[in-house]
Design a protein around this motif. Structure first.
Motif, mmCIF file in Angstrom:
data_model
loop_
_atom_site.group_PDB
_atom_site.id
_atom_site.type_symbol
_atom_site.label_atom_id
_atom_site.label_comp_id
_atom_site.label_asym_id
_atom_site.label_seq_id
_atom_site.Cartn_x
_atom_site.Cartn_y
_atom_site.Cartn_z
ATOM 1 N N UNK A 4 4.689 82.386 -15.928
ATOM 2 C CA UNK A 4 3.142 82.265 -16.170
ATOM 3 C C UNK A 4 2.470 83.760 -16.025
ATOM 4 N N UNK A 5 1.512 83.863 -16.978
ATOM 5 C CA UNK A 5 1.033 85.294 -16.870
ATOM 6 C C UNK A 5 0.299 85.451 -15.627
ATOM 7 N N UNK A 14 7.791 87.721 -24.406
ATOM 8 C CA UNK A 14 7.365 86.709 -23.377
ATOM 9 C C UNK A 14 8.192 87.024 -22.030
ATOM 10 N N UNK A 15 7.233 86.825 -20.992
ATOM 11 C CA UNK A 15 7.700 86.859 -19.686
ATOM 12 C C UNK A 15 8.721 85.625 -19.292
ATOM 13 N N UNK A 16 9.726 85.772 -19.061
ATOM 14 C CA UNK A 16 10.713 84.546 -19.009
ATOM 15 C C UNK A 16 11.662 84.699 -17.590
ATOM 16 N N UNK A 17 12.223 83.666 -17.280
ATOM 17 C CA UNK A 17 13.091 83.639 -16.236
ATOM 18 C C UNK A 17 14.339 82.880 -16.703
ATOM 19 N N UNK A 22 12.615 88.352 -16.576
ATOM 20 C CA UNK A 22 12.689 89.501 -17.608
ATOM 21 C C UNK A 22 11.697 89.382 -18.828
ATOM 22 N N UNK A 23 11.909 90.094 -19.920
ATOM 23 C CA UNK A 23 11.192 90.057 -20.994
ATOM 24 C C UNK A 23 11.927 89.854 -22.260
ATOM 25 N N UNK A 24 11.361 89.023 -22.917
ATOM 26 C CA UNK A 24 12.255 88.672 -24.296
ATOM 27 C C UNK A 24 12.366 89.756 -25.256
#
Length: 360
Positions: free
Chosen positions: A154-155, A82-85, A66-68
């Motif tokens: 990662x981007x 940020x893209x996170x897991x 998801x996204x922060x």
């Protein structure tokens, strides 16, 4: 914070729409808008109470991308956007020798699983005198997690394909690294479901010669052409099985059904390592004669710690690896259908829920 989710209301019931409350964002918390959630076979086992008594309502899902959306004042590792897991665990005791070594997944009193567990440590934001509030997983619109248990995606990495890496990917990557898989070594992958597929892709990227061991002749073509395995051995064919006796340096065994352990151990060479990541429901018999003569090792492995999981994501991004998957909407009927198909191994190789759009 109120959010929609897909939940099992009691053991074995079909999943249905539900609402849960996520905690307020604490000082070290990251609040995440969930975009994708992988369906792991362990979700099915736990929702159906096949591994013991569950905590209900249960919101499964420990393959979360998801996204922060917001962060606490003390957060230093992540920022909004940020893209996170989030993977299989969201906290641990932080005091035992395993936690102090960075291995929270092997927390001695027990890690706090992403769902079907409780925030049972006093440092947890949701700790209470009753043993802690229950944890709810990724089949939901959002989740709030301490930054120490959040990963950076990662981007450029496809988020839907990245979500299953947070269980299926790390489950096979961690033992390969820990047990020293090197380029040129001969790696066997027993079983070709979600774990097996990721083991093939990651093993190849590490430079190993990868052979798939399967009971299904129909999986030969997909293993060779789709996943680029070097070889496929049909273990029910006596001649094929005999051709790899004493051949492999390492075997990652993903099989969750009963099997003859001695027949697989016979395929390992001197000092070969048999690593179990699949979990059969009944005990597997082991004869000492199968391992003593050639100093073979039988080992187990449980997911990976946070550093290993971040390393795995970075490794997969570098090598262009994501999990082959089938995307489904955040609709309970579709998720129940996916459960039924997953039990029949009718998926290549993971179902991923698009959690960005729940039905009204």
């Amino acid at each position: 914070m109120d959010c929609r989710c897909i939940a099992a209301m009691s053991g074995g019931d079909p999943l249905s729409l539900h609402r849960i409350k996520r905690r307020r964002v604490g000082n070290k918390d990251v609040h995440i808008s969930i975009k994708y959630a992988g369906i792991c076979h362990s979700d099915i086992h736990q929702a159906r109470e096949e591994w013991g008594k569950g905590i209900f309502p249960m919101v499964p899902g420990h393959e979360i991308a998801g996204v922060v959306e917001s962060v606490g004042d003390g957060v230093t590792k992540f920022k909004v956007g940020d893209r996170v897991g989030v993977g299989v665990f969201v906290d641990s005791c932080r005091q035992c020798s395993a936690c102090k070594a960075g291995d929270g997944n092997y927390c001695e009193p027990g890690m706090v699983a992403t769902y079907n567990a409780r925030f049972n440590y006093k440092h947890c934001e949701e700790y209470n005198a009753e043993g802690g509030a229950p944890t709810y997983g990724g089949y939901s619109e959002s989740i709030t997690v301490d930054e120490a248990y959040v990963l950076k995606i990662p981007d450029g990495m496809d988020m839907a394909g990245a979500a299953p890496l947070l269980c299926a990917g790390i489950t096979v990557y961690a033992p390969m690294v820990f047990h020293g898989l090197k380029p040129g070594m001969k790696l066997a992958v027993a079983g070709l479901g979600g774990l097996g597929a990721m083991a093939v892709l990651i093993g190849k990227a590490m430079g190993a010669e990868v052979t798939v061991l399967t009971r299904s002749a129909g999986k030969k073509e997909e293993a060779l052409k789709g996943l680029k395995a070097d070889k496929v051995v049909l273990v029910t064919d006596e001649a094929e099985a005999k051709s790899v006796q004493g051949y492999f340096n390492m075997m990652i065994n993903t099989i969750s059904a009963q099997y003859d352990l001695s027949s697989y151990l016979a395929m390992l060479g001197n000092a070969g390592k048999f690593i179990m990541v699949g979990l059969p429901s009944e005990p597997i018999s082991l004869s000492g004669f199968s391992i003593v003569g050639d100093r073979k090792m039988v080992a187990g492995s449980k997911i990976g710690n946070i550093k290993e999981t971040q390393d795995m994501l970075d490794f997969c991004a570098k090598h262009g690896i994501t999990c082959p998957h089938e995307l489904i909407p955040a609709d309970p009927a579709k998720v129940n259908e996916a459960y039924a198909r997953a039990v029949k191994s009718d998926v290549r190789y993971r179902f991923v829920i698009d959690t960005s759009a729940f039905p009204k």
